[in-house]
Design an enzyme around this catalytic site. Structure first.
Site, PDB file in Angstrom:
ATOM      1  N   SER A 210       0.870  -1.170   0.000  1.00 13.04           N
ATOM      2  CA  SER A 210       0.000   0.000   0.000  1.00 13.04           C
ATOM      3  C   SER A 210       0.903   1.214   0.000  1.00 13.04           C
ATOM      4  CB  SER A 210      -0.895  -0.015   1.245  1.00 13.04           C
ATOM      5  OG  SER A 210      -1.778   1.088   1.206  1.00 13.04           O
TER       6      SER A 210
ATOM      7  N   ARG B 125       0.282  -4.941  -6.303  1.00 17.11           N
ATOM      8  CA  ARG B 125      -0.979  -5.506  -5.840  1.00 17.11           C
ATOM      9  C   ARG B 125      -2.110  -4.805  -6.573  1.00 17.11           C
ATOM     10  NH1 ARG B 125      -4.563  -8.460  -4.627  1.00 17.11           N
ATOM     11  NH2 ARG B 125      -5.260  -9.106  -2.558  1.00 17.11           N
TER      12      ARG B 125
ATOM     13  N   THR C 289      -7.178   1.938   3.685  1.00 16.74           N
ATOM     14  CA  THR C 289      -6.883   1.303   4.969  1.00 16.74           C
ATOM     15  C   THR C 289      -7.961   1.598   6.003  1.00 16.74           C
ATOM     16  OG1 THR C 289      -4.532   1.455   4.504  1.00 16.74           O
ATOM     17  CG2 THR C 289      -5.169   1.026   6.779  1.00 16.74           C
TER      18      THR C 289
ATOM     19  N   CYS D 282       1.455  -8.236 -16.344  1.00 13.40           N
ATOM     20  CA  CYS D 282       1.996  -8.893 -15.148  1.00 13.40           C
ATOM     21  C   CYS D 282       3.249  -8.144 -14.689  1.00 13.40           C
ATOM     22  CB  CYS D 282       2.354 -10.352 -15.430  1.00 13.40           C
ATOM     23  SG  CYS D 282       3.207 -11.103 -14.017  1.00 13.40           S
TER      24      CYS D 282
ATOM     25  N   CYS E 264       5.570 -15.080  -9.156  1.00 19.47           N
ATOM     26  CA  CYS E 264       4.307 -14.397  -8.844  1.00 19.47           C
ATOM     27  C   CYS E 264       4.403 -13.622  -7.526  1.00 19.47           C
ATOM     28  CB  CYS E 264       3.195 -15.443  -8.765  1.00 19.47           C
ATOM     29  SG  CYS E 264       1.591 -14.755  -8.385  1.00 19.47           S
TER      30      CYS E 264
ATOM     31  N   CYS F 113      -0.427 -10.421  -7.075  1.00 20.86           N
ATOM     32  CA  CYS F 113      -1.137  -9.150  -7.267  1.00 20.86           C
ATOM     33  C   CYS F 113      -2.548  -9.363  -7.792  1.00 20.86           C
ATOM     34  CB  CYS F 113      -0.348  -8.220  -8.184  1.00 20.86           C
ATOM     35  SG  CYS F 113      -0.469  -8.608  -9.941  1.00 20.86           S
TER      36      CYS F 113
ATOM     37  N   CYS G  19      -3.745 -10.873 -13.372  1.00 22.29           N
ATOM     38  CA  CYS G  19      -4.077 -11.787 -14.473  1.00 22.29           C
ATOM     39  C   CYS G  19      -5.484 -12.353 -14.307  1.00 22.29           C
ATOM     40  CB  CYS G  19      -3.044 -12.901 -14.579  1.00 22.29           C
ATOM     41  SG  CYS G  19      -2.714 -13.775 -13.034  1.00 22.29           S
TER      42      CYS G  19
END
Lengths: 543, 249, 311
Positions: free
Chosen positions: A51, A299, A335, A488, A511, A514, A517
């Protein structure tokens, strides 16, 4: 069928982010004697948290009013903020920011590492008796007699071909009277629960963004703790939503990142390269000179807001946080909303528990009556305005909506398309030309992934699966020229032999979880499954 | 047979460490810590010996900061019976750790001490050998196979260019190499049970052992990055360079 | 000052690793070497050691106990000889790494392993965190015991000296461990981690079939064969060939990377190699940024040509 051990709890929570942890703490405040179990697929709490983050302490004030006395890692107050509209070479500072973008006013907010905040929240929760198990992925959901009855943790020690390896350890059933899904954006179990209970009926499609972030250590003389910069405009074209942030915090640290709206249309677009090249803009570049890059991560986030929120409860549980989609997109904050949603859901669960009701359905009413709903309602038209009218006119609308209508417009703008429907054929789109990485400010993708500390046990089934492998060539390749290799941010997807017999290669080990895909694949052919628990990125402190 | 397994809490092997700008050490704030992977292998081997009936009591011990208790709990969750934390402010040097372990060995009287061949933080590869020296016990480093025999142990070790097999009398010290085994996963119920297993804490200072460091760190730096060399025009040129310039063939 | 260097004497010859340890000792004053072995090999080993340049004297200890490099008698011998020396060194081989820390503990000295640079008689540089950081340490011990990272020091030549040989009587001690057998992998390829030369292939090998062209080259060089993760994931070679962050970390004298682009995950596993050769058709491949020697071109032509040129 594998014989599974069973453990029973009163409440099971899936995911150790701000929503899940806030829910856990609130539950223990309301039901101190009941058992609360939280599982987290990351190797530790915070390992999968990405974040910005500038956070508003409103929800935390309500949850743990004495947070400051408990050494919460909220130490860098926002001191100064600027918003820029960028062209390729110039930058225009938005004047009177507090008036035209009041939702962005960050007075009283803090620049934090959300990973560190989650580690701290977890310590508070554990001290209250919440049982927290990182390294265990919730791989399946138990639905019995129309009610969610808990989850199943993933099997460990399964080999690449699906056989039981020498260390095979079957997953367990973690049964709860109530289960809260706090998996974050595009949770893999949330997706199944939504489908099973048809929770998305009658709401707008969710729309997403992909946030890609770096943490840098910069020379002290250029560090201004509490400085918050945002940009929009270049390098995005007018039809593509996106922008950068740069936050100064901690000891000579800056958080830099870029969010790309996943409703973009050009299949050649590469969010990673957009993020890299924006660093070269004169507004940002000076901060990176002489600095060193420490951490990299990515993310997806839910941008749809109120119109895209699904039904939140079902028999046996609820969806909270960004798994449901509580992010306040115009405010660029999720948040405090995630935490508040977790707290409201916890209150609804406590009420249902006491009344022995199967569904914690008072969650919806509690939400309606809360500041969270007010806030999301006021912000509801801004993101769709950008989707509909583009950046310039969208920004203009946003200014009017915020400054004049004050979020109380008598209409609601809707999202018309899901993000996987927005790509145009590759042949119809010009490929952007991205500069080559210079190795000092901008970097190639794989050296970035290296800094996510991601790792997956080698010998396990590939956790990214094509429902129908035959679909890839005629759709992904022939029409869109494999957009997955560009969207990606971790180099998972590659095309082998593009000139002769193109085939998709999936480097699942790279990976970073996130979920892009799973969201953006045009035929919705890629499914993201949980890999073995503990796998994925290992974001360190400061992320 | 009673087995003592010393374990160390280290920066997780997935984390890329970075040297602080001022060269005073590596950044550890907020960094994930785990059990040293070679020690995990040592714990696993002790458990397997117990499962084969060759051992009945497994005690894990760690020397370090209070948080090393978490690492000991992981070993208990894997299946160790009991844990001892020797609390110290920083991570003492192998010689000091070996002296602490010697004291514990005298108290606990194990027949076998198994530990990782080295910790992945300081890469010293010394504690097992040093403990063996202090106790004057036989040692087998870099073990890839351990068998209990009637009168001792048979240990296969990884040595340069192959392996060799030794027989040891007990009590003995074995250090675990990578291929000895693949450690098990700690299951959720076992993690819960581990919270209730005994964990004693001793202050290192109370053992009367001199922990003074013998090695003073003057500086720490990242290794110099490699520089690009030359691109050559032909195979013949490459062979010539490798023979006469680099002298590696 | 006087230094004692423990030599690994295999089959009567002094290996390069031990000669690197002697090179490391060069700045530490006069050098004695210690040669141990079984009764049948000790003569030849001592004779080889005597030919090493720059040695004051060769000390030998023979006996069954020393035939297989067991740590217990070796450490006891070192402890017995230690009063005469300020520094005691050995190459960081399996024998040195086993015996020296044991001896150090008996001498109440903190061993300093894997020394890669000697700044002065009490200041040493060594790698930690798998080579991701280098520390400079000063030892306050009266005596220093070091193992030497052999790749960091050019070995002294095998010949050129004529040192006297002196037999020492090893201290007697009870047998604690006994050698049973050795399994040498010498007939097969060397293990990746122990190999002096590694030939490694990546995506550019194209197939399991294509990968096989590395074998004659590896045979010619006595090299181990490695691979990048892409090659492993693509099924060209088994998992245990993998060099890199999640595979094996290697540091051979010579690393030949064929068709490997040089992703940082791979570089993390081999960047400490002494000499890196890159063969790749893409001249922008990152591997060239770390390679000492690069050849741009089709590896299916270059590799056989290189193999042939090594005749």
């Amino acid at each position: 069928m594998t014989q599974r051990d069973i453990m029973e709890f009163d409440i099971v929570i899936v995911g150790g982010g701000p929503a899940g942890l806030a829910a856990a703490i609130r539950l223990k405040q309301l039901l101190p004697d009941e058992s609360v179990c939280l599982v987290e697929k990351g190797s530790e709490i915070g390992a999968h948290i990405v974040s910005g983050a500038v956070i508003e302490p409103r929800a935390l004030d309500e949850l743990l009013p004495d947070w400051a006395d408990r050494d919460a890692p909220l130490t860098t107050r926002v001191t100064r903020e600027e918003m820029y509209f960028l062209t390729q070479r110039k930058a225009f500072r938005i004047p009177a920011l507090a008036r035209v973008m009041p939702h962005l006013a960050n007075h009283g907010n803090f620049v934090v590492s959300l990973g560190d905040v989650c580690r701290w929240l977890a310590a508070q929760a554990e001290a209250m008796g919440v049982e927290i198990y990182p390294g265990f992925a919730a791989a399946d959901v138990l639905i019995e007699n129309g009610r969610v009855a808990g989850i199943v943790t993933g099997d460990m020690g399964v080999t690449r071909d699906g056989a039981q390896g020498p260390n095979f350890a079957p997953g367990m059933e973690l049964r709860g009277r109530y289960t809260l899904f706090a998996e974050g954006c595009r949770g893999s179990l949330t997706k199944r629960v939504m489908a099973h209970f048809n929770l998305r009926a009658g709401v707008d499609p969710q729309t997403y963004g992909l946030g890609i972030k770096e943490v840098w250590e910069i020379p002290a003389e250029r560090h201004e703790p509490g400085l918050v910069l945002h940009s929009f405009g270049w390098p995005m074209d007018d039809r593509t939503y996106g922008g950068a942030w740069l936050y100064h915090f901690g000891r000579n640290l800056v958080s830099y990142g870029f969010v790309t709206g996943l409703d973009y249309a050009n299949p050649w677009l590469s969010p990673y390269d957009e993020m890299q090249r924006t660093k070269l803009h004169p507004v940002f570049r000076p901060y990176f000179e002489g600095g060193r890059r420490l951490i990299y991560g990515a993310r997806a986030l839910s941008e749809g807001g109120l119109q895209s929120l699904p039904r939140l409860t079902f028999p046996g549980g609820a969806l909270v946080g960004d798994a449901a989609g509580f992010l306040n997109t115009p405010k660029i904050k999720g948040t405090h909303t995630a935490m508040k949603s977790g707290m409201l859901a916890a209150e609804a669960v406590a009420a249902a528990y006491t009344a022995d009701a199967p569904e914690p359905d008072t969650f919806t009413d509690r939400l309606q009556a809360s500041w969270l709903h007010q806030e999301l309602s006021a912000a509801r038209n801004i993101r769709p305005a950008f989707a509909r009218w583009g950046t310039m006119r969208g920004a203009l609308y946003a200014g009017i909506d915020a400054a004049i209508l004050r979020g109380r417009a008598p209409w609601t703008l809707h999202f018309r398309h899901a993000d996987h429907e927005t790509l145009r054929p590759a042949a119809a789109c010009p490929p952007p030309v991205y500069p080559k990485p210079d190795g000092t400010v901008t970097f190639d993708k794989l050296s970035s992934v290296f800094l996510s500390n991601t790792n997956h046990a080698e010998d396990q089934p590939i956790h990214l699966r094509l429902r129908d492998p035959a679909l890839w060539k005629p759709v992904n390749w022939d029409i869109y020229r494999a957009p997955e290799i560009r969207y990606c941010p971790a180099g998972v997807y590659e095309v082998a032999d593009p000139d002769s017999t193109p085939r998709l290669t999936i480097n699942a080990q790279n990976c970073v979880h996130c979920k892009t895909c799973d969201i953006k694949d045009p035929p919705q052919n890629i499914d993201w499954y949980t890999p073995e628990g503990g796998g994925g990125p290992n974001y360190p402190g400061g992320m | 047979m009673k087995i003592l397994v010393p374990i160390k809490r280290v920066v997780d092997y997935n984390v890329k460490v970075r040297v602080r700008r001022d060269g005073t050490g590596v950044e550890t704030a907020g960094v994930k810590m785990s059990m040293n992977p070679f020690d995990e292998i040592a714990v696993e081997e002790a458990l397997r010996l117990r499962e084969k009936g060759a051992a009945d009591d497994i005690v894990v011990v760690s020397v370090g900061v209070p948080q090393a208790a978490d690492t000991l709990r992981t070993a208990l969750a894997m299946g160790a019976d009991r844990a001892i934390l020797v609390q110290s402010e920083e991570s003492p040097e192998p010689l000091a750790v070996a002296k602490i372990l010697k004291t514990l060995v005298e108290r606990e009287k194990p027949d076998l001490v198994i530990l990782g061949k080295q910790a992945i933080d300081d890469d010293m590869n010394a504690t097992g050998q040093m403990l063996a020296g202090l106790l004057d016990w036989p040692q087998a480093t870099f073990a890839s196979r351990v068998e209990k025999t009637d009168d001792g142990l048979t240990v296969t070790r990884e040595v340069d260019g192959g392996s060799e097999t030794l027989s040891l009398t007990l009590p003995a010290i074995v250090t675990a190499d990578l291929r000895l085994n693949e450690p098990r996963y700690a299951s959720l119920p076992n993690i819960m049970k581990a919270k209730k297993k005994p964990l004693d804490t001793i202050a290192a200072a109370d053992l009367g052992i001199d922990l003074t460091r013998r090695l003073t760190m003057l500086s720490m730096a990242e290794p110099p990055t490699r520089k690009a060399g030359v691109k050559l025009g032909s195979v013949a040129e490459l062979v010539e360079k490798l023979r006469n310039e680099a002298k590696v063939i | 000052m006087t230094a004692l260097v423990l030599l690994d004497a295999e089959d009567g010859t002094i290996p390069q690793t031990s000669r690197s340890a002697i090179a490391a000792a060069a700045t530490l004053g006069e050098i004695d070497v210690l040669v141990t072995g079984g009764p049948d090999t000790i003569q030849a080993a001592a004779a080889s050691a005597a030919k090493l340049p720059g040695i004051r004297k060769v000390r030998t200890a023979a006996g069954e106990a020393f035939a297989h490099g067991l740590a217990e008698p070796l450490a006891a011998l070192i402890v017995a000889l230690a009063p005469e020396y300020d520094h005691i060194l050995a190459a960081a081989t399996a024998i040195g790494k086993s015996a020296l820390p044991r001896a150090a503990a008996r001498l109440d000295v903190q061993i300093i392993p894997d020394v890669m640079d000697i700044k002065d008689a009490e200041t040493f540089v060594r790698p930690i965190f798998a080579g991701n950081a280098l520390v400079t340490l000063r030892s306050s011990d009266a005596k220093k015991l070091l193992t030497i990272r052999t790749a960091s020091f050019d070995p002294v030549p095998a010949e050129g000296g004529n040192a006297p040989i002196e037999a020492v009587t090893p201290p007697s001690s009870a047998e604690k461990s006994r050698f049973l057998s050795a399994e040498h992998s010498s007939t097969e390829r060397p293990q990746l981690e122990a190999a002096r030369v590694i030939v490694s292939g990546g995506r550019g090998m194209q197939s399991a079939e294509g990968f096989k062209i590395l074998e004659p080259l590896a045979d010619k060089l006595g090299a181990a064969i490695g691979a990048s993760r892409v090659a492993v994931d693509a099924g060209f070679v088994p998992n245990d060939y993998q060099v890199g962050q999640t595979g094996k970390i290697v540091a051979p004298d010579l690393y030949i990377a064929c068709g490997i682009s040089g992703a940082i995950q791979h570089l993390a596993g081999m960047k400490d190699s002494k000499v890196i050769v890159a063969i790749n058709k893409d001249e922008d491949a990152p591997i060239f940024q770390v390679a000492d020697y690069g050849l741009v071109g089709d590896l299916f032509q270059i590799v056989p040509a290189l193999t042939a040129a090594l005749e």
